[in-house]
Design an enzyme around this catalytic site. Structure first.
Site, PDB file in Angstrom:
ATOM      1  CE  LYS B  76     -15.050 -22.530   2.895  1.00  0.00           C
ATOM      2  NZ  LYS B  76     -13.932 -22.211   3.816  1.00  0.00           N
ATOM      3  CB  SER B 151     -10.750 -22.671   1.625  1.00  0.00           C
ATOM      4  OG  SER B 151     -11.394 -22.461   2.865  1.00  0.00           O
ATOM      5  CB  SER B 175     -10.354 -20.204   4.827  1.00  0.00           C
ATOM      6  OG  SER B 175      -9.383 -21.102   4.351  1.00  0.00           O
TER       7      SER B 175
END
Lengths: 480, 487
Positions: B76, B151, B175
């Site tokens: 990420k 996210s 997330s």
């Protein structure tokens, strides 16, 4: 109206740790800009603070040194504000749960009396960097070497009533932190800075007046002067029926005045909240006790011991205990000569004068304590007179060798041979018939003064090396 | 290209079926093929990846390879990667390449994993739909009109679409779990303190936690074993011995006490999703578990508590992005104030600004007690709910989200509606517990997730409970192509 001044001090002390409070970067003074700022100090994304336990040790030591409550659990908070030399946009400090709670110090005032000044709290925090506004062609430079340097902020109670007490308190704190070794206390390098809170109130009034805060005063002398001018300023306003604006002011040493800082900076809402990147500091009794055991003798204890052990006056004891290195030096001299009174005189007199004149530190004194001890011994055993001793000291200071070496090399040994001295006395007496007549005609009181003439002549003839005690005795026996 | 699990890739490498260079190249091709549509990757580091893959192959030849050596993965874009852009989904860091690796990045590299790039995400991890990214929204591989969740939406979509066998994610309020649920993959948010936060760009320090996102619980266990561990450079990292999280995978669930919170099951769930949950509970009973009705009475309050605490921390964590030292700086600032305001105005997107404002407000003088302090009190109550529940049960099971993925833009104008989608995940972060989402069926052709919540540091059991379920179900084996979602 009679006004009473009320003063409280916030002292920022830079702790003598090798590395910063939340990073491994070094804290040496005077390094090239930004050469001592790592990714944590630069607040790079994802960087996290790690507490330097040495800073905790220093804070706890200080707390023990002022008999304060030590918090078993203290908490770091973020103090938020934007400034280019504050990389994270917040300063890590302690708001509600400081590491050191209520304590107090006894300060000695110039008249010899003592006063207790309360310490409200002391907390750990990090220093900011420096903005440099010169030499950048209208731009500003930022040096982050100082960012993250550990500070202990020591907040006093409003117990101080005048500039003299403020300076005495500041000196006391200075000597405590240097005794404990928690800071080098170097004010010129900013290791100790001070914010002064001042307000006035009608004498006898309980309620505090509106205060102003003078930021970042960095010498004892400036603290004294800043207080004097700020008190005068406030008094003028109050006498004219005006009122004081609560604000932050700056002391301008060149103009010897205080000036208001922009009110915008005063109106900051710092949005304090507990720092989530750090756990609370938890310490236990064992940790505190271990430090308490290692606590050195503190200035006040030393002062009292010097009075009782060496029979020094309160003043002498206070001067000699002001700094731990001077106190240690003095005691080493005492050990070497066994004459505390002379040792005290010599350390306070010749030695401190030379150190002040050359602006050097006692650690760098070219005259070691052991040699000063020998010098004093040579006075006591009549090898040299006190006057010659000063000459020997001067030579030692200039690196010409040890006491005995210099006495030998310069032929300074006191003449104590009675035959030799008798011959000198006889010569002077026979060369001064008028003075002999005057002396013999004079009464007891005047004789003393006249005797000085003969002593002086003999000293002159002996280049100061005649044993003054023996000369006196000989003169007394001959002038009859 | 077939959908491989991390375990499949690991076995293939060990058996010599393919080399790391070959499999990495395969995945790079897959990324190249799918990314234009899905936008799951912000940065692809093909050259560096192939170099790393070759060195992984060399270490396998030398006999020094571990189970993860040579296995491709992605990070990420919130994890700092040395000399590789780490944007955090923001224009603010579009030009930022850190000179250091996050601890997680170093650890996975040390385990031999080969990073192929950085995945898309909501800006500074603030969002539940991946629509707040400066780099544009990620699309859900099951239906490209839908959001992938957020996210960590880029990581979830990439794993779901077979662009990568596994990826890292971070979870501040759901997330990892929510996009895992919405994309039909497995994702684990470990106990707070289990995985180092060093080098992970901070959103809300007291809630952020990195974790694995992969095709199965077993894959997550393999990856977590390499990611987790005490880090002396993160003061909130917990000092515990390292663990092998695969050690309990096969344990039978006979006698397992499964807590079923009424507040989750009786919430306004999508009907198909609700029945998927019932089916999963039945499955657990068949596996020998006992279902226990429990109550987590403060669940509802987790939304207001979270949306005070997280923005409060974020508002100050993001102060460092000031245009002074790195990141976006406005052109020709006239003075310091102009430098600050324009750099931040241009660098941050709307959702980030909204949260900075909310957080600044909540911490302001006069409001602190009403908001921040109150939220902290709620946080303790929520934590007490769980501590009480875990006196009677071993694991808590419920839905990860109330609904499956929604259409892009459907909730963009209603932040509160979006915040409410996090109802079941937020409390786990507020309590600091480990939580997991695994695929458990479909609603409207879109995957739904089953959430498993464990006691503190009980990840090994959580993974065991998830793994046994995956042994008797095949939801986690479904892929967008096999189910006919996206052709």
């Amino acid at each position: 109206m009679q006004w009473e001044t009320v003063i409280g001090l916030e002292i920022h002390v830079q702790l003598a740790t090798q590395s910063k409070i939340f990073s491994g970067a070094a804290t040496r003074f005077g390094a090239a800009p930004n050469s001592q700022a790592c990714a944590i100090d630069l607040a790079m994304p994802g960087m996290l603070p790690v507490l330097n336990t040495e800073a905790v040790r220093c804070a706890v030591l200080f707390g023990l040194g002022i008999d304060a409550e030590i918090a078993k659990r203290s908490v770091f908070d973020r103090k938020n504000y934007f400034y280019p030399d504050l990389p994270k946009g917040y300063q890590i400090s302690q708001l509600d749960f400081p590491i050191v709670g209520r304590g107090s110090v006894q300060v000695q005032l110039p008249d010899g009396s003592e006063k207790e000044i309360g310490v409200t709290r002391a907390h750990l925090e990090e220093d900011a960097g420096k903005s440099l506004h010169e030499d950048y062609h209208g731009m500003s430079g930022i040096d982050l070497n100082r960012a993250g340097t550990p500070l202990l902020e020591i907040v006093s109670e409003p117990d101080i009533r005048n500039a003299e007490e403020a300076v005495a308190y500041l000196r006391t704190i200075h000597s405590i932190i240097t005794y404990l070794g928690v800071s080098d206390g170097n004010m010129a390098e900013g290791s100790m800075r001070c914010d002064v809170n001042i307000s006035l109130r009608p004498r006898g009034e309980e309620k505090l007046g509106t205060r102003t805060e003078i930021k970042n005063v960095n010498s004892f002398r400036f603290v004294e002067k800043a207080i004097a001018v700020e008190v005068a300023r406030q008094m003028d306003i109050l006498e004219d029926g005006g009122s004081i604006v609560q604000e932050t002011r700056l002391y301008d040493a060149e103009r010897n005045e205080t000036r208001s800082m922009r009110s915008k900076e005063v109106a900051n809402d710092y949005r304090y909240f507990p720092e989530p990147d750090l756990l609370p500091i938890e310490i236990d009794d064992a940790y505190i006790d271990a430090l308490r055991e290692k606590l050195p003798e503190l200035p006040r204890q030393k002062r009292e011991r010097f009075c009782s052990q060496y029979q020094l006056s309160a003043y002498d004891a206070s001067v000699l205990s002001d700094s731990r290195t001077i106190a240690d030096y003095f005691e080493a001299v005492c050990d070497a000569c066994n004459d505390p009174k002379l040792a005290a005189n010599w350390v306070q007199g010749e030695l401190l004068a030379q150190l002040n004149r050359t602006e050097s530190d006692i650690a760098d004194s070219p005259v070691p304590a052991s040699e000063l001890g020998v010098l004093i011994t040579r006075i006591a055993d009549n090898t040299i007179s006190g006057k010659i001793a000063k000459q020997v000291f001067e030579s030692m200071w200039n690196g010409e060798g040890g006491v005995d070496q210099i006495i030998e090399a310069q032929g300074l040994k006191q003449v104590s041979d009675s035959g030799e001295l008798e011959a000198m006395v006889d010569t002077v007496i026979s060369a001064s018939p008028d003075q002999v007549q005057q002396y013999l005609a004079a009464d007891e009181g005047k004789r003393k003064k006249l005797l000085g003439y003969f002593v002086g002549q003999i000293m002159k003839a002996s280049k100061g090396q005649a044993n003054p005690k023996m000369v006196n005795e000989l003169l007394h026996s001959k002038l009859v | 290209m077939p959908f491989h699990s991390l375990k499949d890739v690991s076995s293939g490498l060990q058996a010599g079926t393919f080399s790391s260079e070959e499999i990495s190249a395969d995945y790079l091709r897959q990324i190249e093929a799918s990314n234009p549509e899905l936008n799951a990757f912000i940065t692809v580091t093909a050259d560096a990846a192939l170099i790393d893959a070759r060195s992984a192959d060399a270490s396998r030849a030398a006999g020094t390879a571990g189970p993860l050596t040579g296995v491709p993965m992605a990070h990420k874009d919130i994890f700092c990667t040395s000399d590789v852009r780490t944007s955090c989904g923001s224009r603010m860091l579009d030009n930022f390449a850190p000179p250091y690796n996050a601890t997680v990045v170093s650890k996975l590299a040390a385990a031999g994993m080969v990073s192929l790039g950085k995945t898309n995400m909501d800006e500074f991890a603030m969002g539940s739909s991946n629509e707040t990214s400066f780099y544009g929204p990620v699309r859900n591989p099951w239906n490209t009109d839908c959001i992938p969740g957020g996210s960590s939406g880029g990581s979830a979509a990439a794993v779901a679409a077979g662009m990568i066998p596994a990826a890292t994610g971070t979870d501040t309020g759901g997330s990892i779990r929510q996009p895992a649920a919405l994309c039909g993959i497995s994702g684990l948010k470990p106990t707070y303190g289990r995985v180092s936060r060093l080098g992970m760009v901070a959103f809300a320090s007291s809630l952020d936690q990195g974790g694995p996102m992969a095709r199965s619980a077993e894959d997550c266990a393999l990856m977590l074993t390499a990611m987790a561990g005490f880090d002396p450079l993160d003061s909130t990292s917990t000092q515990r011995p390292d663990e092998d999280f695969t050690r309990n995978l096969e344990q039978p669930l006979q006698g397992l006490r499964v807590g079923v919170p009424g507040e989750y099951m009786n919430a306004d769930l999508e009907p198909e999703l609700a029945s998927a949950m019932q089916q999963a509970l039945t499955e657990y009973e068949k596996l020998g578990a006992t279902l226990v009705d429990i109550s987590l009475p403060h669940t509802e309050l987790s939304v207001p508590a979270y949306y005070v605490i997280a923005p409060a921390e974020a508002s100050t964590n993001l102060s460092r992005f000031d245009g002074v030292r790195y990141g976006h700086r406005c052109e020709n600032p006239t003075d310091l104030h102009d430098l600050y305001t324009r750099s931040r105005d241009e660098g941050f997107g709307a959702e980030v600004k909204r949260r900075i404002l909310v957080g600044t407000y909540a911490l302001s003088a006069g409001y602190y007690d009403a908001y921040y302090r109150k939220a902290q009190q709620l946080r303790r109550l929520i934590q007490q709910d769980f501590i009480g529940a875990f006196e009677h049960v071993d694991v808590i099971i419920g839905p990860t989200t109330p609904h499956p993925a929604w259409k892009l833009g459907a909730k963009s104008d209603d932040p509160v509606a979006m915040y409410l989608e996090d109802l079941f995940t937020l409390s786990v972060n507020l309590a600091g517990l480990p939580g997991m989402s695994i695929p458990a069926g479909f609603s409207d052709g879109l995957p739904v997730g089953l959430q498993l919540i464990g006691n503190y540091f009980d990840e090994a059991r959580l993974l065991n409970v998830a793994h046994r379920y995956q042994q008797v179900t095949d939801w986690h084996l479904r892929t967008p192509t096999s189910t006919g979602g996206e052709q």
